[in-house]
Design a protein around this motif. Structure first.
Motif, short mmCIF file in Angstrom:
data_model
loop_
_atom_site.label_atom_id
_atom_site.label_comp_id
_atom_site.label_asym_id
_atom_site.label_seq_id
_atom_site.Cartn_x
_atom_site.Cartn_y
_atom_site.Cartn_z
N VAL A 260 0.84 -1.21 0.00
CA VAL A 260 0.00 0.00 0.00
C VAL A 260 0.87 1.25 0.00
O VAL A 260 0.60 2.21 -0.73
CB VAL A 260 -0.95 0.00 1.22
CG1 VAL A 260 -1.67 1.35 1.33
CG2 VAL A 260 -1.96 -1.12 1.11
N VAL A 261 1.93 1.25 0.81
CA VAL A 261 2.84 2.39 0.87
C VAL A 261 3.53 2.60 -0.47
O VAL A 261 3.63 3.72 -0.97
CB VAL A 261 3.87 2.20 2.00
CG1 VAL A 261 4.93 3.31 1.95
CG2 VAL A 261 3.18 2.18 3.35
N LYS A 262 4.00 1.51 -1.06
CA LYS A 262 4.67 1.61 -2.36
C LYS A 262 3.70 2.14 -3.43
O LYS A 262 4.09 2.92 -4.31
CB LYS A 262 5.21 0.24 -2.79
CG LYS A 262 6.34 -0.28 -1.91
CD LYS A 262 7.55 0.63 -2.02
CE LYS A 262 8.74 0.07 -1.25
NZ LYS A 262 9.89 1.00 -1.27
N TYR A 263 2.44 1.72 -3.34
CA TYR A 263 1.43 2.19 -4.30
C TYR A 263 1.23 3.71 -4.15
O TYR A 263 1.20 4.43 -5.17
CB TYR A 263 0.11 1.46 -4.06
CG TYR A 263 -1.06 2.03 -4.84
CD1 TYR A 263 -1.26 1.71 -6.17
CD2 TYR A 263 -1.95 2.91 -4.22
CE1 TYR A 263 -2.32 2.24 -6.88
CE2 TYR A 263 -3.02 3.45 -4.92
CZ TYR A 263 -3.20 3.11 -6.25
OH TYR A 263 -4.26 3.65 -6.96
N LEU A 264 1.11 4.18 -2.94
CA LEU A 264 0.91 5.62 -2.70
C LEU A 264 2.11 6.42 -3.23
O LEU A 264 1.94 7.47 -3.86
CB LEU A 264 0.71 5.89 -1.22
CG LEU A 264 -0.57 5.33 -0.59
CD1 LEU A 264 -0.55 5.52 0.92
CD2 LEU A 264 -1.80 5.98 -1.19
N GLN A 265 3.32 5.93 -2.96
CA GLN A 265 4.51 6.63 -3.44
C GLN A 265 4.57 6.63 -4.96
O GLN A 265 4.97 7.64 -5.57
CB GLN A 265 5.76 5.97 -2.85
CG GLN A 265 5.91 6.18 -1.35
CD GLN A 265 7.10 5.45 -0.78
OE1 GLN A 265 7.38 4.31 -1.17
NE2 GLN A 265 7.81 6.08 0.14
N LYS A 266 4.17 5.52 -5.58
CA LYS A 266 4.17 5.45 -7.04
C LYS A 266 3.17 6.43 -7.64
O LYS A 266 3.39 6.96 -8.74
CB LYS A 266 3.84 4.03 -7.48
CG LYS A 266 4.03 3.78 -8.98
CD LYS A 266 3.81 2.31 -9.33
CE LYS A 266 4.03 2.08 -10.82
NZ LYS A 266 3.83 0.65 -11.18
N GLN A 267 2.08 6.69 -6.90
CA GLN A 267 1.08 7.65 -7.36
C GLN A 267 1.57 9.09 -7.20
O GLN A 267 0.90 10.03 -7.63
CB GLN A 267 -0.22 7.48 -6.57
CG GLN A 267 -0.92 6.15 -6.75
CD GLN A 267 -1.42 5.96 -8.17
OE1 GLN A 267 -0.91 5.12 -8.92
NE2 GLN A 267 -2.38 6.77 -8.58
N GLY A 268 2.72 9.26 -6.60
CA GLY A 268 3.26 10.60 -6.39
C GLY A 268 2.85 11.23 -5.08
O GLY A 268 3.09 12.42 -4.83
N ASP A 269 2.20 10.44 -4.20
CA ASP A 269 1.77 10.97 -2.91
C ASP A 269 2.95 11.09 -1.95
O ASP A 269 3.89 10.30 -1.98
CB ASP A 269 0.70 10.07 -2.30
CG ASP A 269 -0.61 10.11 -3.08
OD1 ASP A 269 -1.05 11.22 -3.40
OD2 ASP A 269 -1.16 9.03 -3.37
N GLU A 270 2.86 12.06 -1.07
CA GLU A 270 3.88 12.30 -0.05
C GLU A 270 3.62 11.36 1.12
O GLU A 270 2.51 11.32 1.66
CB GLU A 270 3.80 13.75 0.40
CG GLU A 270 4.85 14.20 1.37
CD GLU A 270 4.70 15.67 1.74
OE1 GLU A 270 5.10 16.04 2.86
OE2 GLU A 270 4.14 16.43 0.92
#
Length: 589
Positions: A260-270
Motif C-alpha cells: 500500500v505504501v509503495k502504491y501511494l509513493q508510485k502515485q506521487g503521494d507524499e
C-alpha cells in the motif's frame, strides 16, 4: 515557457528581436506552416503581424482551454500585444502583460474577470494548490455577471486570506452550508476539506485544499492494495471528509516496504515515516496494547496523523477494517483551521513605510494589535481597521500580554503582535512562543527590517568591504543580562568586523573600554538614535570619543552603536563591475 515565435512578415523581425533581448520567455523562431504539427509542442505561440492571420492559422487546431497553448499576437510595429487564446489557464494574459511591459507596448486583454478585477476562478486551483472541477464555465459566467454569490471558507490558507481581503460587492461570506441553502444565492464558492453534495438550485463551485494528513496502520504484506485505498476514500466521505484534501500520508517506518505504501509513493503521494519512539510520545484517544506489543507503540494511525500534521487536530479517530488489514485516522494542521491566529510582525526600525507589504496586510486585517509601545511608534498602527483593538504592551507584564492574546485567540480572532525591527534580533518573542506552543495556538512570524540595516542605509555605508571586512556582528553590551563567556565584546572585537551594538547606550563607557582592547582608537564609529523616526539623530566620530558622543547628546537605549572601518569607506571597491570580473554562472559553474 517554451515559446514559438512566428514572424508573419519581415517587419516583425525587429519586434521578435526585442522580445528575445528582453528575456521574458525562451523563444524559438518557427515558420507559420509548422504551427499545425507543433501546436502542442510549445507552451505558447507569439504571432507578429495581423490578428486575422493569427486566428486563421490556429483555428483548425483549437480544442480545449485546458490543453491549448497560450497564443498572443503583436502587431508588426510592436504597439499592441493581444491575448488571443488560453488567457487564464494557458497563461496568455500574463505573458501578454510581461511582453508589453518589456517592449513598451499596450497590453490588450479581453477576459472579463481580468478587466473588472474579479477573481480568476479558473486560475485559483493552480495558484493556491487546490483541487478544482475541470468544467467551471457555468460558475464563471454566473460570477462575472455579478449574480449573488456565497463564499464558504472552512479552512485558512494564503488563498482564502486573499479572497477575504478582496471580497467583491456581490459576494457574501457565510459561516455554514445552511446559510447557502436558506439564502437567495445563484452561486456558492466553497473552499473546504469537507465533502459536500449538491445544494439545490444553487450552482456549487467546490475547491478542495490539500490540508489533511492521513495516518495509516497496515497488516504485514496485505495484497489488497486498491481495495484498501478505495475503502479509505469511501469511509472518509461517509464521515464528511473529502479524500482529495489529503496532502500527505504517514505511518511507522517498519511499514515502508508495504505494498500500500509503495502504491501511494508510485502515485506521487507524499508519505512520512516515523519511528516507534516518535509515535509513542504522541497522546492519542484510542491506544492499543496489541499494537504496542507488535510494533513498540500504542498507536500508529492516529499518532502518525498527528505527527505529520505538526501536532495537529484529529478530525477522524482510528477507523478499523473488519478484516484487520488496516486502520487509518485523519488530522489537520492547526495553521489551516479557521480558529484564532497570531502573527508576530517585525515593525521595522520605525518609519511606517518600512514595514513589509505582508506586515502591513497583517496589520490591516488584525482584530487585535498588541504593539511594543516603548519601541514601536503608534503611527504604525494607524492602518488598523475601525473595529480593531489597538493596545500598547509597554505597561503590561508577560502574563498580561499572553492572557490578552489568548482571550482574542479563543474567540477565533486574528492577532498581530508587533515587535520592533526584526523579531528574531533581541525581539523577546521566545517566551511568548513557548506560551503559544503550550496552549497549541497557531502562530507565524513575518520578518522585518532590522535597525542595523537602517543604520547602513542612513550612514550610506556598505557594511561588508572587499578585502577589508566581510563579517557583520550583531550583539549587545553586558548590562543586567550577562553575556556568554565566549561572546564578550573584546573577544568579538578581535575579528575587526563591522559591529552593530544594540541596547547599550546606557553602558557605553564599558562598551568603549572593551572595544579599545582590540580596535584602534581612531576606528570610525556612529551613534544612531531613533533610526528612521522623525527625530532621528546620527553622530559620527572615532572610537576613543564614543562614550563622550553618547553622554554629551543624552542618547538613550534606542540607540544603535556602529563600529568599524566600513563606515563611510569608499576605498576598497568591489570587483563586481570590473570588466575582467566573470560571474560564476557565466562560466557555467
Amino acid at each position: 515557457m517554451k515559446t514559438a515565435v512566428i514572424e508573419i512578415s519581415a517587419e516583425g523581425r525587429q519586434v521578435s528581436e526585442s522580445i528575445r533581448k528582453a528575456g521574458v520567455t525562451d523563444v524559438e523562431i518557427i515558420e507559420r506552416k509548422q504551427v499545425g504539427t507543433s501546436f502542442h509542442n510549445y507552451d505558447a505561440f507569439i504571432f507578429i503581424g495581423a490578428l486575422g492571420i493569427c486566428v486563421r492559422t490556429i483555428a483548425p487546431y483549437v480544442a480545449d482551454k485546458h490543453t491549448d497553448p497560450a497564443v498572443i499576437c503583436i502587431d508588426s510595429t510592436g504597439k499592441n500585444v493581444i491575448s488571443v487564446l488560453s488567457g487564464h489557464v494557458g497563461g496568455a494574459n500574463e505573458l501578454t502583460r510581461q511582453i508589453a511591459a518589456a517592449i513598451g507596448a499596450h497590453a490588450v486583454i479581453t477576459t472579463q474577470s481580468d478587466n473588472t478585477g474579479l477573481w480568476p476562478l479558473d486560475l485559483l486551483p493552480e495558484r493556491y494548490g487546490w483541487y478544482g472541477p475541470k468544467d467551471m464555465n457555468n460558475a464563471i459566467f454566473t460570477f462575472v455577471n455579478r449574480e449573488p454569490t456565497a463564499l464558504l471558507l472552512d479552512i485558512r490558507d494564503e488563498g482564502t486570506e486573499q479572497l477575504e481581503r478582496t471580497l467583491p460587492p456581490h459576494v457574501t461570506l457565510v459561516n455554514n452550508i445552511d446559510e447557502i441553502r436558506n439564502g437567495h444565492y445563484r452561486l456558492a464558492i466553497i473552499i473546504s476539506h469537507y465533502h459536500y453534495d449538491n445544494i439545490g438550485d444553487t450552482t456549487m463551485l467546490h475547491f478542495i485544499p490539500r490540508v489533511l494528513t492521513l495516518g495509516i496502520g497496515l497488516a504485514h504484506q496485505t495484497p489488497h492494495v486498491s481495495q484498501i485505498v478505495d475503502a479509505i476514500e469511501r469511509k472518509m466521505k461517509e464521515h464528511g471528509l473529502e479524500p482529495k484534501a489529503v496532502r500527505a500520508y504517514a505511518t511507522i517506518d517498519v511499514k515502508a516496504d508495504e505494498p500500500v505504501v509503495k502504491y501511494l509513493q508510485k502515485q506521487g503521494d507524499e508519505v512520512h515515516f516515523f519511528t516507534a519512539k516518535q509515535l509513542s510520545d504522541v497522546k492519542v484517544p484510542t491506544p492499543s496494547q496489541v499494537v504496542e506489543q507488535h510494533v513498540g507503540t500504542p498507536s500508529v494511525s492516529e499518532a502518525a496523523a498527528i505527527q505529520a500534521s505538526d501536532n495537529g487536530i484529529l478530525l477522524l479517530e482510528k477507523q478499523k477494517d473488519e478484516s484487520k488489514e488496516y486502520t487509518f485516522a485523519v488530522a489537520i494542521d492547526r495553521k489551516y483551521t479557521r480558529q484564532g491566529h497570531i502573527e508576530i510582525v517585525g515593525a521595522g526600525p520605525g518609519d511606517p513605510d518600512l514595514v513589509s507589504v505582508r506586515g502591513r496586510k497583517m496589520l490591516e486585517r488584525a482584530d487585535l494589535i498588541l504593539y511594543a509601545g516603548s519601541l514601536v511608534p503608534r503611527e504604525l498602527t494607524t492602518c488598523a481597521k475601525a473595529e480593531a483593538v489597538v493596545r500598547s504592551s509597554a505597561g503590561m507584564d508577560l502574563d498580561e500580554q499572553c492572557a490578552l492574546m489568548k482571550d482574542f485567540y479563543d474567540r477565533g480572532k486574528f492577532i498581530v503582535r508587533l515587535h520592533t525591527g526584526d523579531p528574531c534580533i533581541f525581539g523577546a518573542i521566545q517566551e511568548q512562543m513557548a506560551f503559544f506552543d503550550k496552549h497549541h495556538m497557531a502562530y507565524h512570524i513575518t520578518p522585518g527590517i532590522s535597525s542595523f540595516l537602517a543604520a547602513a542605509a542612513e550612514l550610506r555605508s556598505q557594511f561588508t568591504i572587499p578585502e577589508r571586512v566581510q563579517t557583520i556582528i550583531l550583539t549587545r553590551g553586558e548590562g543586567r543580562t550577562p553575556m556568554p563567556d565566549k561572546e564578550k565584546l573584546h573577544l568579538l572585537a578581535r575579528s575587526q568586523s563591522t559591529m552593530c551594538i544594540f541596547l547599550s547606550a546606557a553602558i557605553v563607557d564599558d562598551v568603549q573600554r572593551e572595544l579599545l582592547l582590540e580596535y584602534p582608537e581612531d576606528t570610525p564609529v556612529a551613534a544612531c538614535y531613533h533610526l528612521t523616526w522623525p527625530d532621528q539623530r546620527i553622530y559620527r566620530g572615532k572610537l576613543k570619543d564614543l562614550a563622550r558622543i553618547v553622554h554629551d547628546n543624552h542618547l538613550t537605549l534606542t540607540t544603535m552603536l556602529v563600529v568599524g572601518d566600513a563606515i563611510d569607506n569608499r576605498e576598497n571597491l568591489s570587483k563586481l563591475y570590473d570588466k575582467h570580473f566573470t560571474h560564476l554562472f557565466r562560466e557555467g559553474k
